[in-house]
Write a protein that holds these residues in place. Sequence first.
Motif, PDB file in Angstrom:
ATOM      1  N   VAL A   1      18.588  87.483  -3.701  1.00 27.83           N
ATOM      2  CA  VAL A   1      18.212  87.840  -4.914  1.00 27.83           C
ATOM      3  C   VAL A   1      16.611  87.762  -4.985  1.00 27.83           C
ATOM      4  CG1 VAL A   1      20.192  86.797  -6.245  1.00 27.83           C
ATOM      5  CG2 VAL A   1      18.082  85.199  -5.827  1.00 27.83           C
ATOM      6  N   GLY A   2      16.076  88.662  -6.128  1.00 28.91           N
ATOM      7  CA  GLY A   2      14.742  88.966  -6.226  1.00 28.91           C
ATOM      8  C   GLY A   2      14.173  88.143  -7.366  1.00 28.91           C
ATOM      9  N   ILE A   3      13.102  87.821  -7.322  1.00 29.50           N
ATOM     10  CA  ILE A   3      12.244  87.242  -8.634  1.00 29.50           C
ATOM     11  C   ILE A   3      10.998  87.545  -8.725  1.00 29.50           C
ATOM     12  CG2 ILE A   3      11.602  85.217  -7.136  1.00 29.50           C
ATOM     13  CD1 ILE A   3      11.977  83.255  -9.559  1.00 29.50           C
ATOM     14  N   THR A   4      10.413  87.753  -9.937  1.00 26.70           N
ATOM     15  CA  THR A   4       9.090  88.183 -10.221  1.00 26.70           C
ATOM     16  C   THR A   4       8.430  87.213 -11.356  1.00 26.70           C
ATOM     17  OG1 THR A   4       9.606  90.111 -11.755  1.00 26.70           O
ATOM     18  CG2 THR A   4       9.642  90.587  -9.567  1.00 26.70           C
ATOM     19  N   GLY A   5       7.056  87.130 -11.290  1.00 27.67           N
ATOM     20  CA  GLY A   5       6.512  86.530 -12.376  1.00 27.67           C
ATOM     21  C   GLY A   5       5.225  85.456 -11.717  1.00 27.67           C
ATOM     22  N   ALA A   6       4.286  85.463 -12.682  1.00 25.62           N
ATOM     23  CA  ALA A   6       3.342  84.425 -12.265  1.00 25.62           C
ATOM     24  C   ALA A   6       3.659  83.093 -11.714  1.00 25.62           C
ATOM     25  CB  ALA A   6       2.095  84.367 -13.236  1.00 25.62           C
TER      26      ALA A   6
ATOM     27  N   LEU B   1       2.746  88.055  -2.112  1.00 18.59           N
ATOM     28  CA  LEU B   1       2.350  88.950  -2.724  1.00 18.59           C
ATOM     29  C   LEU B   1       2.290  88.636  -4.319  1.00 18.59           C
ATOM     30  CD1 LEU B   1       5.096  91.503  -1.405  1.00 18.59           C
ATOM     31  CD2 LEU B   1       2.531  91.388  -1.013  1.00 18.59           C
ATOM     32  N   PRO B   2       1.317  89.000  -4.923  1.00 24.10           N
ATOM     33  CA  PRO B   2       1.160  88.626  -6.261  1.00 24.10           C
ATOM     34  C   PRO B   2       2.185  89.025  -7.165  1.00 24.10           C
ATOM     35  CG  PRO B   2      -0.088  90.771  -5.747  1.00 24.10           C
ATOM     36  CD  PRO B   2       0.446  90.278  -4.535  1.00 24.10           C
ATOM     37  N   PHE B   3       2.555  87.995  -8.025  1.00 21.12           N
ATOM     38  CA  PHE B   3       3.707  87.902  -8.892  1.00 21.12           C
ATOM     39  C   PHE B   3       4.966  88.252  -8.280  1.00 21.12           C
ATOM     40  CE2 PHE B   3      -0.263  89.577 -11.136  1.00 21.12           C
ATOM     41  CZ  PHE B   3      -0.103  88.775 -12.176  1.00 21.12           C
ATOM     42  N   ARG B   4       5.053  87.899  -7.000  1.00 21.03           N
ATOM     43  CA  ARG B   4       6.310  88.070  -6.204  1.00 21.03           C
ATOM     44  C   ARG B   4       6.182  86.799  -5.218  1.00 21.03           C
ATOM     45  NH1 ARG B   4       8.190  93.547  -2.914  1.00 21.03           N
ATOM     46  NH2 ARG B   4      10.190  93.008  -2.621  1.00 21.03           N
TER      47      ARG B   4
ATOM     48  N   ARG C   1      17.212  91.000 -10.125  1.00 16.80           N
ATOM     49  CA  ARG C   1      16.576  89.862  -9.804  1.00 16.80           C
ATOM     50  C   ARG C   1      15.962  89.206 -11.364  1.00 16.80           C
ATOM     51  NH1 ARG C   1      11.737  93.986  -7.625  1.00 16.80           N
ATOM     52  NH2 ARG C   1      11.108  94.580  -9.560  1.00 16.80           N
ATOM     53  N   TYR C   2      15.548  88.136 -11.107  1.00 19.67           N
ATOM     54  CA  TYR C   2      14.991  87.313 -12.367  1.00 19.67           C
ATOM     55  C   TYR C   2      13.523  87.818 -12.657  1.00 19.67           C
ATOM     56  CZ  TYR C   2      12.961  83.569 -15.533  1.00 19.67           C
ATOM     57  OH  TYR C   2      12.399  83.199 -16.454  1.00 19.67           O
ATOM     58  N   HIS C   3      13.183  88.060 -13.834  1.00 18.18           N
ATOM     59  CA  HIS C   3      11.787  88.563 -14.237  1.00 18.18           C
ATOM     60  C   HIS C   3      11.338  87.465 -15.263  1.00 18.18           C
ATOM     61  CE1 HIS C   3      12.067  92.656 -12.718  1.00 18.18           C
ATOM     62  NE2 HIS C   3      13.395  92.625 -13.135  1.00 18.18           N
ATOM     63  N   VAL C   4      10.429  86.813 -14.930  1.00 17.09           N
ATOM     64  CA  VAL C   4       9.764  86.132 -16.237  1.00 17.09           C
ATOM     65  C   VAL C   4       9.319  87.159 -17.092  1.00 17.09           C
ATOM     66  CG1 VAL C   4       7.657  84.945 -16.731  1.00 17.09           C
ATOM     67  CG2 VAL C   4       8.793  84.470 -14.185  1.00 17.09           C
ATOM     68  N   PRO C   5       9.623  86.720 -18.383  1.00 22.64           N
ATOM     69  CA  PRO C   5       9.328  87.856 -19.386  1.00 22.64           C
ATOM     70  C   PRO C   5       7.819  88.081 -19.553  1.00 22.64           C
ATOM     71  CG  PRO C   5      10.642  85.903 -20.133  1.00 22.64           C
ATOM     72  CD  PRO C   5      10.231  85.670 -18.750  1.00 22.64           C
TER      73      PRO C   5
END
Length: 269
Positions: free
Chosen positions: A82-87, A138-141, A185-189
């Motif tokens: 799974v993917g995930i993005t966010g600070a 990677l930034p935000f990843r 994937r989960y995205h931080v809002p």
Amino acid sequence: MKGKVVLITGGSSGIGRAIGVFLKSKEFTVYGTTRNLKNHKNFNEFELLQLNVSNTESIQSAVNHIIEKEGRIDILINNAGVGITGAVEETPHEEILKVFDTNFHGPLHMIKAVLPHMRSQKEGLVINITSIAGYMGLPFRGFYSATKGALGLITEALRMETKDFGIKITNLAPGDFATNIAAGRYHVPLLDDSPYRENYGTTLSTMNEHVDNGSDPIDVAKEVYKIIGTTKPKVHYKVGEFMQKFSIVLKMVLPDKVYEKLLLNHYKL
């Protein structure tokens, strides 16, 4: 190679499905897995089993089913992820644990379930699908990079620990491919009051564009097929656009801060 029994996690779509379809066309016996079999009632490319890589009972049930039916498992392809993005600062810790559960702990559970069978067979192959993103933060990843990097390192250790059993273990790191990982994937809002709003938004757009314009997953399937036919697989393989693979070379040869600057420029940060 034909007739070998292959188990692919995350086989219902994307890279996993492409690998399964390609290997079946080469006369392998293919089993794929999905977390929810009810969502794939019309799937007929190869046999799908219900399996959640975070649930050891479901893993054991699927492995037992294949052993009872085929008598062996020759190849395990750890593809589910799974993917995930966010600070880093803003990512809820429960989401961090979830992505590690699937991308890192999940493959370990799978490996532990098949190793005794492969050891008794005196042969077997495990291919861990990592990511070019696992070679760099990677930034935000960052958490996605961390899970894939950790899986790559544990593979290096496993290769040495299992070398006397006839078991081969390797990594295959894809770059950007056209799959549905961005949708799942989960995205931080992206919050209006976030100090990261502008940079996170810019990076998110760049990441989504890369996936949308990604290569055909069949390229990964063909690389898997080559690895299966290799007598002595390497520790690491990469598949993707030239610059994606070359980015790993650059990281090894450039000073850290120079490479960091390249990443910042790439993501327009």
